[in-house]
Design a protein around this motif. Structure first.
Motif, PDB file in Angstrom:
ATOM      1  N   GLU A   1      -9.177  -9.369  -2.275  1.00 30.91           N
ATOM      2  CA  GLU A   1      -8.426 -10.313  -1.457  1.00 30.91           C
ATOM      3  C   GLU A   1      -7.188  -9.638  -0.862  1.00 30.91           C
ATOM      4  OE1 GLU A   1      -9.057 -13.424  -0.799  1.00 30.91           O
ATOM      5  OE2 GLU A   1      -7.121 -14.078  -0.031  1.00 30.91           O
TER       6      GLU A   1
ATOM      7  N   ILE B   1      -3.477   1.876  -6.156  1.00 27.99           N
ATOM      8  CA  ILE B   1      -2.606   1.223  -7.148  1.00 27.99           C
ATOM      9  C   ILE B   1      -3.463   0.550  -8.209  1.00 27.99           C
ATOM     10  CG2 ILE B   1      -0.923  -0.618  -7.510  1.00 27.99           C
ATOM     11  CD1 ILE B   1       0.104  -0.123  -4.706  1.00 27.99           C
TER      12      ILE B   1
ATOM     13  N   ALA C   1      -2.059  -9.756  -9.863  1.00 31.04           N
ATOM     14  CA  ALA C   1      -0.697  -9.332  -9.540  1.00 31.04           C
ATOM     15  C   ALA C   1      -0.657  -8.684  -8.165  1.00 31.04           C
ATOM     16  CB  ALA C   1      -0.178  -8.368 -10.598  1.00 31.04           C
ATOM     17  N   ILE C   2      -1.659  -7.851  -7.855  1.00 28.95           N
ATOM     18  CA  ILE C   2      -1.676  -7.202  -6.545  1.00 28.95           C
ATOM     19  C   ILE C   2      -1.874  -8.246  -5.445  1.00 28.95           C
ATOM     20  CG2 ILE C   2      -2.948  -5.589  -5.086  1.00 28.95           C
ATOM     21  CD1 ILE C   2      -3.378  -3.858  -7.479  1.00 28.95           C
ATOM     22  N   ASN C   3      -2.717  -9.237  -5.714  1.00 30.25           N
ATOM     23  CA  ASN C   3      -2.867 -10.323  -4.735  1.00 30.25           C
ATOM     24  C   ASN C   3      -1.538 -10.991  -4.454  1.00 30.25           C
ATOM     25  OD1 ASN C   3      -5.546  -9.930  -4.500  1.00 30.25           O
ATOM     26  ND2 ASN C   3      -6.165 -11.706  -5.695  1.00 30.25           N
ATOM     27  N   MET C   4      -0.809 -11.291  -5.535  1.00 26.83           N
ATOM     28  CA  MET C   4       0.513 -11.926  -5.383  1.00 26.83           C
ATOM     29  C   MET C   4       1.430 -11.049  -4.552  1.00 26.83           C
ATOM     30  SD  MET C   4       0.783 -14.587  -7.365  1.00 26.83           S
ATOM     31  CE  MET C   4      -0.501 -15.297  -8.313  1.00 26.83           C
ATOM     32  N   LEU C   5       1.425  -9.761  -4.925  1.00 29.20           N
ATOM     33  CA  LEU C   5       2.307  -8.816  -4.252  1.00 29.20           C
ATOM     34  C   LEU C   5       2.023  -8.814  -2.755  1.00 29.20           C
ATOM     35  CD1 LEU C   5       4.407  -6.639  -4.849  1.00 29.20           C
ATOM     36  CD2 LEU C   5       2.570  -4.990  -4.949  1.00 29.20           C
TER      37      LEU C   5
ATOM     38  N   ALA D   1       3.226 -11.635  -0.764  1.00 34.58           N
ATOM     39  CA  ALA D   1       4.678 -11.714  -0.607  1.00 34.58           C
ATOM     40  C   ALA D   1       5.219 -10.661   0.351  1.00 34.58           C
ATOM     41  CB  ALA D   1       5.355 -11.572  -1.968  1.00 34.58           C
ATOM     42  N   VAL D   2       4.572  -9.486   0.396  1.00 33.19           N
ATOM     43  CA  VAL D   2       5.132  -8.396   1.206  1.00 33.19           C
ATOM     44  C   VAL D   2       5.094  -8.702   2.717  1.00 33.19           C
ATOM     45  CG1 VAL D   2       4.794  -5.993   1.889  1.00 33.19           C
ATOM     46  CG2 VAL D   2       4.774  -6.605  -0.507  1.00 33.19           C
TER      47      VAL D   2
ATOM     48  N   PRO E   1       5.140 -11.591   4.577  1.00 33.26           N
ATOM     49  CA  PRO E   1       6.175 -12.493   5.085  1.00 33.26           C
ATOM     50  C   PRO E   1       7.571 -11.911   4.934  1.00 33.26           C
ATOM     51  CG  PRO E   1       5.230 -13.365   3.081  1.00 33.26           C
ATOM     52  CD  PRO E   1       4.366 -12.236   3.508  1.00 33.26           C
ATOM     53  N   TYR E   2       7.751 -11.103   3.868  1.00 31.24           N
ATOM     54  CA  TYR E   2       9.059 -10.484   3.644  1.00 31.24           C
ATOM     55  C   TYR E   2       9.416  -9.560   4.803  1.00 31.24           C
ATOM     56  CZ  TYR E   2      12.536  -7.559   1.335  1.00 31.24           C
ATOM     57  OH  TYR E   2      13.659  -6.869   1.022  1.00 31.24           O
TER      58      TYR E   2
ATOM     59  N   GLN F   1       9.782 -11.532   8.171  1.00 32.86           N
ATOM     60  CA  GLN F   1      11.025 -12.270   8.311  1.00 32.86           C
ATOM     61  C   GLN F   1      12.189 -11.329   8.600  1.00 32.86           C
ATOM     62  OE1 GLN F   1      11.862 -14.943   5.083  1.00 32.86           O
ATOM     63  NE2 GLN F   1      13.840 -15.529   5.919  1.00 32.86           N
ATOM     64  N   ALA F   2      12.126 -10.146   7.985  1.00 27.77           N
ATOM     65  CA  ALA F   2      13.234  -9.216   8.157  1.00 27.77           C
ATOM     66  C   ALA F   2      13.227  -8.563   9.538  1.00 27.77           C
ATOM     67  CB  ALA F   2      13.179  -8.155   7.068  1.00 27.77           C
ATOM     68  N   PHE F   3      12.039  -8.235  10.046  1.00 36.72           N
ATOM     69  CA  PHE F   3      12.011  -7.428  11.267  1.00 36.72           C
ATOM     70  C   PHE F   3      11.564  -8.197  12.508  1.00 36.72           C
ATOM     71  CE2 PHE F   3      11.403  -4.068   7.988  1.00 36.72           C
ATOM     72  CZ  PHE F   3      12.612  -3.451   8.208  1.00 36.72           C
TER      73      PHE F   3
ATOM     74  N   ARG G   1       8.289 -15.882   9.987  1.00 38.21           N
ATOM     75  CA  ARG G   1       7.775 -15.592   8.654  1.00 38.21           C
ATOM     76  C   ARG G   1       6.259 -15.555   8.619  1.00 38.21           C
ATOM     77  NH1 ARG G   1       6.817 -18.436   4.117  1.00 38.21           N
ATOM     78  NH2 ARG G   1       7.097 -17.270   2.195  1.00 38.21           N
TER      79      ARG G   1
ATOM     80  N   ASP H   1      11.041 -14.083  -0.301  1.00 38.25           N
ATOM     81  CA  ASP H   1       9.857 -13.376  -0.777  1.00 38.25           C
ATOM     82  C   ASP H   1      10.202 -12.170  -1.637  1.00 38.25           C
ATOM     83  OD1 ASP H   1       7.620 -14.792   0.725  1.00 38.25           O
ATOM     84  OD2 ASP H   1       9.073 -14.363   2.278  1.00 38.25           O
TER      85      ASP H   1
ATOM     86  N   ALA I   1       5.724 -10.194  -8.939  1.00 38.36           N
ATOM     87  CA  ALA I   1       4.376  -9.617  -8.946  1.00 38.36           C
ATOM     88  C   ALA I   1       4.396  -8.214  -9.528  1.00 38.36           C
ATOM     89  CB  ALA I   1       3.810  -9.603  -7.528  1.00 38.36           C
TER      90      ALA I   1
END
Lengths: 308, 372
Positions: free
Chosen positions: A40, A77, A95-99, A102-103, A105-106, A109-111, A115, B324, B331
């Motif tokens: 995923e 990884i 955990a990798i799915n979660m990561l 999150a990456v 949208p992060y 949003q920053a650049f 979002r 985030d 995570a």
């Protein structure tokens, strides 16, 4: 009505492509005895980085490179933690799915100040359909297979090649043996870690292609969580297909068909009803699970019924 | 004695290293987009914990996480990878919102609040438990992969509640939500200024009860045994299938209560995105994993996570830090937590005992000094 069926079949082939790529790659990892929930994440990453690199460089070539690189990194990884350090595969996969949810949208949003969306339609031409003249003359197959995108045609080639690799080469047999019994495989001198790594890399490349199909041939943009559980659907397909390449791909086609059905039906009904149609693909998986697992359960746990 | 200290040191190190590494990765991500990581972390921690007001808000955020964490930990304890808490929470929250919002003629009954609130919460718990029954039966009867089935059921639950909310129960409101919860069904807050409601006592009660069940009852013992080795438990005559179904039901009830109290106390209506990002169920998953499925540890870590959640909101409002970042850190924490860095039998500790290692250590010290 005839149009409806033709369109349905066309969309089945079109929408199955990412699932097929992901499934055929995932079969190897799954067969090598590693539950890879990071499929995923790999699709999501491929989608995101293909668009991101394209927007940054203005060149689709670097988008493709980005997709492959990011997928390989994600699977590396996963491999480092699961194969090298022997960590729990489910834990790491989730955990990798979660990561990877999150990456994107992060960074967006920053650049890019938004979002959830990154448009690249200025750089990517989504209309890559290939028109094969002689195909049009065949009644149902023609409209179904004609005017598809290059990766859609490629996926069937990839399936054929990887199925041959799976059944006819030394590596394929090693993969099967590793999944069947790792200790025995190690005892006869197979480097199981190496087998798993190669399987992961095959899966990475397939997931990259799967993501590329979504962004470069269907949407031309990245939207939040655009993989939409495709990795999990593929995992379900692999599970239902008892980790055999062709059988798994058939299940992937079924799930693609359901998605196409959902898409086609939603053009006939009111917007509110389309919301309920969205759960159809997931519901189908549960139902398919029930059907396939019932037959397995009947063979194993309910055997005492048949012994007399 | 020596081995126990060794084990203790190992345990502490194994818990601290992932924390450190996760915040390191988080710092790198903060640097990428041009924030000073120390500033960000200081704001988050200060915003979450460093005053009574903030702590009260933190408890409000932590309350549902405690419950979802316990729900997840309880099924993880038996080795059942039930990650469907998110979906069960949605179903529970939705059922509670319907009862609380006075749908289907409940508003005309004129229930007093001491009946209405428990009724709403129990309805939520009941429906969540029924929803949890689906993966339970699939697992017990057909041995379907729990992770895949519960994950799919999460998507179905969010899709279903989204549809019901927008198509059936939205009424003439312009905003996608159910009608606001009636006054008699609102779960009162400890103090009207803060987020924390009386649900925190329910959460504490759940922690106590689950701890008791796991530590002191036969059922808890059997859950542990099933978690360690399912086949052995089955062979010794524990009725594993029945236990698994009960486990799912209990998890479902707790998840339903978490969703119901959140709707009745904090949100006051059901919205399709009520669970936030990541969902409360996923927060519970993080907490359960980090707490190693120990209820007391779940309680403590859930409060810390609640603090992070509130602290990151204040960090966002102060310096525009994307929320985030916290999800990335969480995570990565799970990622690094899955490895055991030090084992009691590993060479590092054996080396400590011999003179050779003292020399090796001093060598490495010298090297380090030279490098500096």
């Amino acid at each position: 009505m005839f149009d409806f069926i033709e369109n349905l079949l066309y969309y089945t082939v079109k929408l199955s492509t990412p699932l097929l790529f992901c499934t055929i790659g995932g079969v190897f990892v799954q067969r090598a005895g590693t539950m890879n929930f990071a499929l995923e994440a790999a699709i999501n990453t491929s989608c995101f980085f293909s668009v991101l690199f394209t927007v940054i460089t203005g060149n689709t070539f670097w988008g493709i490179v980005g997709a492959f690189l990011s997928c390989i990194i994600i699977n590396a990884i996963f491999g480092t933690f699961v194969v090298r350090f022997k960590a729990n595969a489910v834990l790491i996969g989730l955990a990798i799915n979660m990561l990877m949810t999150a990456v994107p949208p992060y960074l967006l949003q920053a650049f890019f100040d938004s979002r959830g969306l990154l448009m690249a339609t200025d750089f990517i031409d989504v209309n890559k359909a290939i028109n094969i003249p002689f195909l049009d003359k065949i009644p149902i197959l023609g409209p179904m297979l004609n005017n598809q995108t290059p990766l859609t045609y490629l996926v069937y080639l990839v399936i054929i090649i990887l199925t041959i690799v799976y059944y006819k080469t030394k590596f394929g047999v090693y993969v099967q043996v590793t999944g069947e019994n790792q200790q025995s495989a190690e005892a006869v001198g197979i480097n199981t870690d190496k087998i798993k790594w190669i399987a992961l890399m095959i899966s990475a490349c397939c997931c990259a292609l799967s993501g590329l199909n979504l962004t470069f041939e269907q949407t031309g943009s990245y939207s939040l969580n655009m993989s939409a559980a495709r990795g999990l659907i593929c995992l379900a397909a692999i599970n239902c297909g008892s980790r055999r390449p062709v059988k798994s791909c058939l299940y992937a086609l079924i799930f693609g068909f359901v998605r196409a059905l959902q898409l086609m039906l939603s053009s006939f009904v009111s917007p509110n009803i389309t919301l309920i149609l969205e759960i159809i693909p997931y519901l189908t998986i549960i139902i398919v699970f029930i059907i396939t697992e019932t037959s397995v359960a009947r063979k194993t746990t309910m055997r005492f019924f048949r012994e007399e | 004695m020596l081995t126990t200290t060794k084990e203790r040191i190992c345990n502490i190190l194994n818990k601290l290293i992932p924390l450190f590494l996760a915040f390191l990765v988080g710092a790198i991500f903060a640097l990428i987009i041009g924030f000073n990581p120390f500033d960000v972390y200081a704001r988050i921690i200060k915003g979450g914990f460093f005053s009574t007001n903030n702590l009260m808000m933190t408890l409000g955020f932590a309350c549902p996480i405690i419950m979802t964490g316990i729900a997840t930990a309880f099924s993880f304890k038996a080795g059942v990878w039930n990650i469907g808490i998110e979906g069960q929470l949605y179903i529970g929250a939705y059922a509670a919102a319907l009862v609380g919002g006075g749908y289907y003629g409940i508003s005309s009954l004129g229930l007093p609040s001491y009946i209405h609130i428990p009724l709403a919460i129990l309805t939520g718990a009941l429906f969540a438990a029924l929803y949890a029954l689906i993966p339970a039966l699939l697992k017990a009867l057909l041995n379907v992969n729990v992770v895949v089935s519960t994950m799919m059921l999460n998507y179905i639950a969010t899709g279903l509640t989204n549809f019901m909310c927008k198509a059936i129960h939205q009424g003439d409101q312009s905003y996608d939500s159910t009608y606001a919860v009636m006054d008699t069904a609102i779960l009162p807050k400890l103090d009207s200024r803060f987020r924390v409601t009386y649900a925190i006592f329910i959460a504490i009660a759940i922690v106590v009860v689950i701890t008791f069940i796991l530590k002191r009852t036969k059922f808890g013992y059997e859950v542990n045994a099933i978690g360690r080795q399912l086949e052995f438990a089955e062979a010794t005559g524990m009725r594993v299938k029945k236990k698994i179904i009960i486990l799912f039901l209990v998890s479902g009830v707790i998840a339903g209560i978490a969703g119901a109290t959140e709707v009745l106390g904090v949100n006051k209506n059901f919205t399709p995105g009520m669970s936030g990002d990541p969902g409360l169920g996923w927060e519970g998953y993080f907490v359960a994993v980090l707490a190693n499925n120990n209820p007391i540890a779940v309680f403590i870590i859930a409060i810390i996570f609640g603090g992070f959640r509130y602290g990151s909101i204040s960090a966002q409002s102060q310096i525009g830090m994307p929320l985030d970042l916290l999800n990335i850190i969480k995570a990565t924490m799970i990622l690094f937590y899955a490895i055991r860095y030090f084992k009691p039998e590993s060479r590092i500790f054996n080396i400590f005992g011999t003179k050779k290692t003292a020399a090796a250590l001093s060598d490495s010290k010298e090297e380090a000094e030279q490098n500096v």
